[in-house]
Structure formats: structure tokens, C-alpha cells
Scaffold this active site. Structure first.
Site, PDB file in Angstrom:
ATOM      1  N   SER A   1       0.848  -1.186   0.000  1.00 17.31           N
ATOM      2  CA  SER A   1       0.000   0.000   0.000  1.00 17.31           C
ATOM      3  C   SER A   1       0.879   1.230   0.000  1.00 17.31           C
ATOM      4  CB  SER A   1      -0.890  -0.020   1.257  1.00 17.31           C
ATOM      5  OG  SER A   1      -1.406   1.267   1.537  1.00 17.31           O
TER       6      SER A   1
ATOM      7  N   TYR B   1      -0.629  -0.969  10.601  1.00 19.47           N
ATOM      8  CA  TYR B   1      -0.851  -1.255   9.186  1.00 19.47           C
ATOM      9  C   TYR B   1       0.329  -0.754   8.356  1.00 19.47           C
ATOM     10  CZ  TYR B   1      -3.169  -1.208   4.600  1.00 19.47           C
ATOM     11  OH  TYR B   1      -3.497  -1.405   3.280  1.00 19.47           O
TER      12      TYR B   1
END
Length: 338
Positions: free
Chosen positions: A173, A198
Site C-alpha cells: 500500500s 498497518y
């Protein structure tokens, strides 16, 4: 070709080969665009989490191009139901947070004597508002996205070598830009924050890719990490999600999904395209260790850019590709898995 795209000069990271290559595709290209004219007949592919949203589209498009796709899923019954009428795919059980499950999956594959032409490390948990740990005490995002895929990839190296030219595509990401590895507290025993957890996992995905490619490019195994863009699906969205999506510029005042590929806001088919591109596109033959976005190698941009509703920074930066940090993470991961 070597598997190294960067080096260190003192305290400075020097990245040499992270730049677009002119793939011929755009941010708006779909999986079908990327695979047009590509025949994958006889190719064996594994997609972890290949039944959910992006993973399902990866599975569908690769199978439609002729590949034999194995979907690795923690809950096979649920995965089969989600795949529905997607043909050319089989489902096998795999829990990425369970070392025994990973070892068993890889052992079954190896015992069957099948080569593995592409491994798509796709499965990842969503943000966990509360700190969650696996049975070994590792933070769940890091455990699933990084540790599990690391163990799986290494266990499948014989099958990847057998293919005589293979790819490992790990889904990351743009959060890898700001994610940091908490070397002294990987499990967030203190100061847990879901965004930071994350980001750490997604940074680990890219560093893993860099070191994997360096180690095994000579064996014909090339590695890529890919940012799919922001994909929330067409909706309708749950009412409790709408305010957050609106604040992020992902839906309009009516709750309708905003699709703007150039700004990183994509449909499922557009988001999955970069994953498919990294996993099988012949455009990438001969290179590896790169971070991809928008169906090309991403530009390198070390400028610190804020995340806003109108701007989603997702280009590569030198920190996520640091070869010294990549080797360090590999060694730390090996110790965690012993």
C-alpha cells in the site's frame, strides 16, 4: 541482471532503478487490459485470499487467461461460496497466522511435484482498532501480511525454482511511504495505533520484496510489491462507513463511490490490474525488486507529502526500498520464525 536496485553511501540511501518503464498501461487500465493477448495456459498460480474483492478479481482474470489458480484461504467453505461461478480455480486451506498450517500447505504443493509460476501474496487484515496478537504473540497485521507470507514464500522456493522463471507479487500500500518498522517493539506492546501497525506491515512487504529479489533473482525468481490504489467497491456502503469515506473523498454527498484512477481511487478491476501486472505481465521480464503502482514501476519521490482527501501519496520513497533495512528485516523475521 542483479537483484539489487539500491545501495547505501554513508547514511544516504541511493536507489538506482525505481522509475517508470513505460509499460503502455495507465492508472485506469483494468485486469482485462493488462492481460489482453497474454496466454497463461499451463501456468500454476497461488493467490492468498484470492476470494475477496481484489483477490477474487485477480483469481478471475488469471483463470480467464488460462492459468490454473489455487486460492489459499483460512475458511475454504466461505472462499468457495465467494468465488461462485469463477472457473479455473481451486481452493485449499491456509491460515497465514499459523506456522503449522503454512508448512502443511507448502508440503502438499511440493509433494504434488507442481511448479509454481506466480505466488500472489494478497491476503491482509483490515485495520484493527484494538491490538490483536497471533498465538505466538505477534501483532496481527504484521503476522498475516508479513510473517505468514515470508514463511509461505520460503517454503515454496523449490516449486518457484522448478518453474524456470517465477514471480512473487506481494500486495502492499502507499502506507509503506510513512510506515516505520518498530525494531524494538514489533508487536506494539506500547503505543498501539492501527494506522501505524498497518503502515509497519505494508513497509515490511516492500522491504521483503527488495531482499527476496536480491537473494533469488539468480534462481529465476523475481519479486515485486504492488500498490493497488484505494478500492472501496461500488457500494451500497454501510451507513456507519459513509462519514469516514466522505471525509477521505471516497464518496460524494449521496454516498456514491468516487472513481478517479488518476487520483488513486479505483474500481476493483482497476485496482487488481497492478497486482496482475506484477504477477504475470511479460512487460516486467528481466527486472525485479521494484514497487509498482498504476500498472508500471512507480516513480521515486522522497518529498514528504500529507495525506488529504484530494491527495493520496503513493509513489515510492527511498526508505521503503532501503537495502540495508531490507536485509535487517529478513534476518529479524528468520529469528521470529524459528
Amino acid at each position: 541482471m542483479t537483484g539489487t536496485i539500491g545501495s547505501r553511501r554513508g547514511d544516504t540511501v541511493v536507489i538506482d532503478d525505481q522509475h517508470p518503464i513505460g509499460s503502455g498501461f495507465t492508472a485506469a487500465s483494468t485486469t482485462d487490459d493488462v492481460l489482453a493477448g497474454v496466454d497463461l495456459t499451463g501456468r500454476e498460480v497461488i493467490v492468498t485470499g484470492g476470494h475477496g474483492r481484489l483477490g477474487r478479481e485477480v483469481t478471475r482474470s488469471l483463470a480467464a487467461a488460462g492459468a490454473s489458480v489455487t486460492v489459499a484461504a483460512r475458511d475454504p467453505q466461505r472462499a468457495r461460496a465467494a468465488l461462485g461461478d469463477v472457473g479455473g480455480a481451486r481452493v485449499e486451506q491456509l491460515d497465514l497466522t499459523d506456522p503449522a498450517s503454512i508448512a502443511a500447505f507448502a508440503a502438499r504443493w511440493t509433494a504434488a511435484g507442481r511448479p509454481l509460476h506466480a505466488l500472489v501474496n494478497n491476503a491482509t487484515p483490515l485495520f484493527n482498532p484494538e491490538r490483536r496478537l497471533d498465538a505466538r504473540g505477534n501483532e496481527l497485521s504484521f503476522s498475516t501480511s508479513h510473517l505468514g507470507h515470508f514463511q509461505l514464500t520460503r517454503a515454496l522456493l523449490p516449486a518457484l525454482r522448478q518453474a524456470g522463471g517465477a514471480r512473487v507479487l506481494t500486495v502492499t500500500s502507499g502506507a509503506a511511504r510513512f510506515g516505520e518498522i518498530r525494531w524494538d517493539d514489533l508487536a506494539f506492546a506500547t503505543g498501539y495505533d492501527p494506522g501505524a501497525a498497518y503502515g509497519q506491515a505494508k513497509r515490511a512487504n516492500v522491504l521483503f520484496t527488495v531482499e527476496l529479489d536480491r537473494r533469488y533473482a539468480g534462481d529465476g525468481i523475481r519479486a515485486f510489491a504492488a500498490h493497488p490504489g484505494v478500492v472501496i467497491g461500488p457500494g451500497p456502503h454501510r451507513p456507519d462507513q459513509i462519514p469516514s469515506y466522505r471525509a477521505q473523498g471516497l464518496v460524494d454527498e449521496h454516498g456514491t463511490t468516487i472513481v478517479d484512477p488518476a487520483a488513486g481511487k479505483k474500481t476493483v478491476a482497476q485496482g487488481a490490474a497492478t497486482l496482475v501486472f506484477g504477477a504475470v505481465s511479460p512487460v516486467l521480464d528481466g527486472i525485479g525488486g521494484r514497487y509498482l503502482k498504476d500498472n508500471d514501476v512507480a516513480p521515486l519521490d522522497d518529498t514528504v507529502r500529507p495525506l488529504t482527501a484530494d491527495n493520496i501519496p503513493s509513489d515510492a520513497n527511498s526508505a521503503m526500498l532501503d537495502p540495508v533495512q531490507a536485509r535487517r528485516l529478513w534476518e529479524v523475521t528468520e529469528r521470529l520464525l524459528t
